[in-house]
Design a protein around this motif. Structure first.
Motif, PDB file in Angstrom:
ATOM      1  N   UNK A  10      43.615  42.157  43.034  1.00 61.00           N
ATOM      2  CA  UNK A  10      42.763  42.424  41.871  1.00 61.00           C
ATOM      3  C   UNK A  10      42.372  41.115  41.185  1.00 61.00           C
ATOM      4  N   UNK A  11      43.324  40.189  41.091  1.00 65.84           N
ATOM      5  CA  UNK A  11      43.033  38.895  40.477  1.00 65.84           C
ATOM      6  C   UNK A  11      41.985  38.122  41.254  1.00 65.84           C
ATOM      7  N   UNK A  12      42.050  38.171  42.577  1.00 66.81           N
ATOM      8  CA  UNK A  12      41.035  37.515  43.397  1.00 66.81           C
ATOM      9  C   UNK A  12      39.651  38.116  43.155  1.00 66.81           C
ATOM     10  N   UNK A  13      39.607  39.435  43.091  1.00 68.62           N
ATOM     11  CA  UNK A  13      38.333  40.123  42.890  1.00 68.62           C
ATOM     12  C   UNK A  13      37.748  39.800  41.524  1.00 68.62           C
ATOM     13  N   UNK A  14      38.548  39.979  40.459  1.00 63.96           N
ATOM     14  CA  UNK A  14      38.049  39.711  39.109  1.00 63.96           C
ATOM     15  C   UNK A  14      37.711  38.238  38.923  1.00 63.96           C
ATOM     16  N   UNK A  15      38.605  37.364  39.410  1.00 63.97           N
ATOM     17  CA  UNK A  15      38.389  35.930  39.239  1.00 63.97           C
ATOM     18  C   UNK A  15      37.133  35.445  39.929  1.00 63.97           C
ATOM     19  N   UNK A  16      36.817  36.009  41.077  1.00 59.09           N
ATOM     20  CA  UNK A  16      35.611  35.590  41.798  1.00 59.09           C
ATOM     21  C   UNK A  16      34.342  35.995  41.048  1.00 59.09           C
TER      22      UNK A  16
END
Length: 297
Positions: A10-16
């Protein structure tokens, strides 16, 4: 471990997605040393144009996205020429007021045209799971978002480093007066920066609302802009790849740090991101990868 991996994804998705909007903010800042407070709303308006092209005109989603980016770039070029260029670039107060006025005006205009009800956005990436580790799943959406931000950052870097207009843009961002004396057309070069930032921002807004759990509505980018601005400042306001790193940092803080720290409620994720920003700027005022300002005394 499964829960940690799920939050990591989720962090990868939101951060991107934050990184894409942060890239647009950095492009404007490199040209004008100004934060465009209307960047999120310009991106939202571009996403609505993409929605109309895809759902009402029946265009394939990626064709609609590319056309929406081009139309957003054209609109931003007009905004720069009509509302930004007449002001002194060294006097930031009028420019800040203009961007705040654009923020309110674009939101109201989108509400008048498309109303304030949420709308589902077409999928931009395949549905389903790419990788499953235990109970944690890495979706094709997350894979697509990470790939998109890396490709966009790489293409923008290539554009600025290897083309004539990119060289002019870097010269103007380094020293506006010297660039003008060297024969560079400063106005059109800054106009190019606004157009490029609008195109990247529109892509970022489309990617953000393409997540099946989200929908498009006129105020959808307000919260995202705060996260993106924090990401840009953490990475360094004049660093493209710093914006990418900053976006991932904010995404990880939101998805991992907040849930694992018991005394921080989920509603405080925005405040936590701002606290992280303050801590970084306290020790690195120019950001993690920004260029430190050198002043003669």
């Amino acid at each position: 471990m499964d829960l940690f991996l799920a939050r990591l994804f989720d962090g990868l998705s939101n951060g991107s997605t934050y990184a894409l909007i942060a890239l647009a903010l950095v492009i404007i800042y490199k040209a004008t040393t100004l934060i465009n407070f209307a960047q999120g709303e310009m991106a939202m308006f571009g996403a609505f144009i993409v929605l109309v092209l895809a759902t009402e005109r029946g265009l394939p989603i990626w064709v609609a996205v590319i056309l929406g980016m081009l139309l957003s770039a054209a609109g931003a070029a007009v905004i720069e020429r009509v509302l930004i260029r007449p002001f002194d670039p060294y006097d930031h107060l009028p420019l800040v007021i203009v961007t705040l006025g654009l923020f309110l005006s674009i939101t109201a205009l989108a509400g008048i045209i498309w109303r304030f009800g949420p709308r589902a956005f077409p999928r931009m990436y395949p549905a389903g799971t790419a990788v499953t580790i235990g109970n944690a799943t890495l979706t094709w959406y997350t894979v697509g978002v990470v790939a998109t931000v890396l490709i966009v950052a790489g293409l923008v870097t290539l554009l600025l480093n290897t083309t004539k207009i990119g060289l002019a843009f870097r010269a103007v961002s380094s020293n506006l007066d010297s660039s003008e004396l060297s024969g560079i057309r400063v106005g059109p070069t800054l106009q190019f920066g606004w157009a490029l930032a609008a195109a990247v921002g529109t892509l970022g807004a489309c990617v953000f609302v393409a997540d099946p759990i989200r929908q498009l509505e006129p105020t959808v980018m307000v919260r995202v802009l705060i996260f993106a601005a924090s990401a840009a400042a953490i990475g360094g306001l004049d660093s493209l790849w710093g914006a990418v790193i900053g976006g991932l940092v904010i995404g990880m803080v939101q998805s991992i740090v907040v849930p694992y720290v018991g005394f921080i409620p989920n509603e405080m994720s925005l405040a936590t991101a701002v606290i992280v920003l303050m801590l970084v700027l306290l020790f690195r005022p120019s950001g993690l990868f920004g260029t430190a300002r050198v002043e003669r005394v």
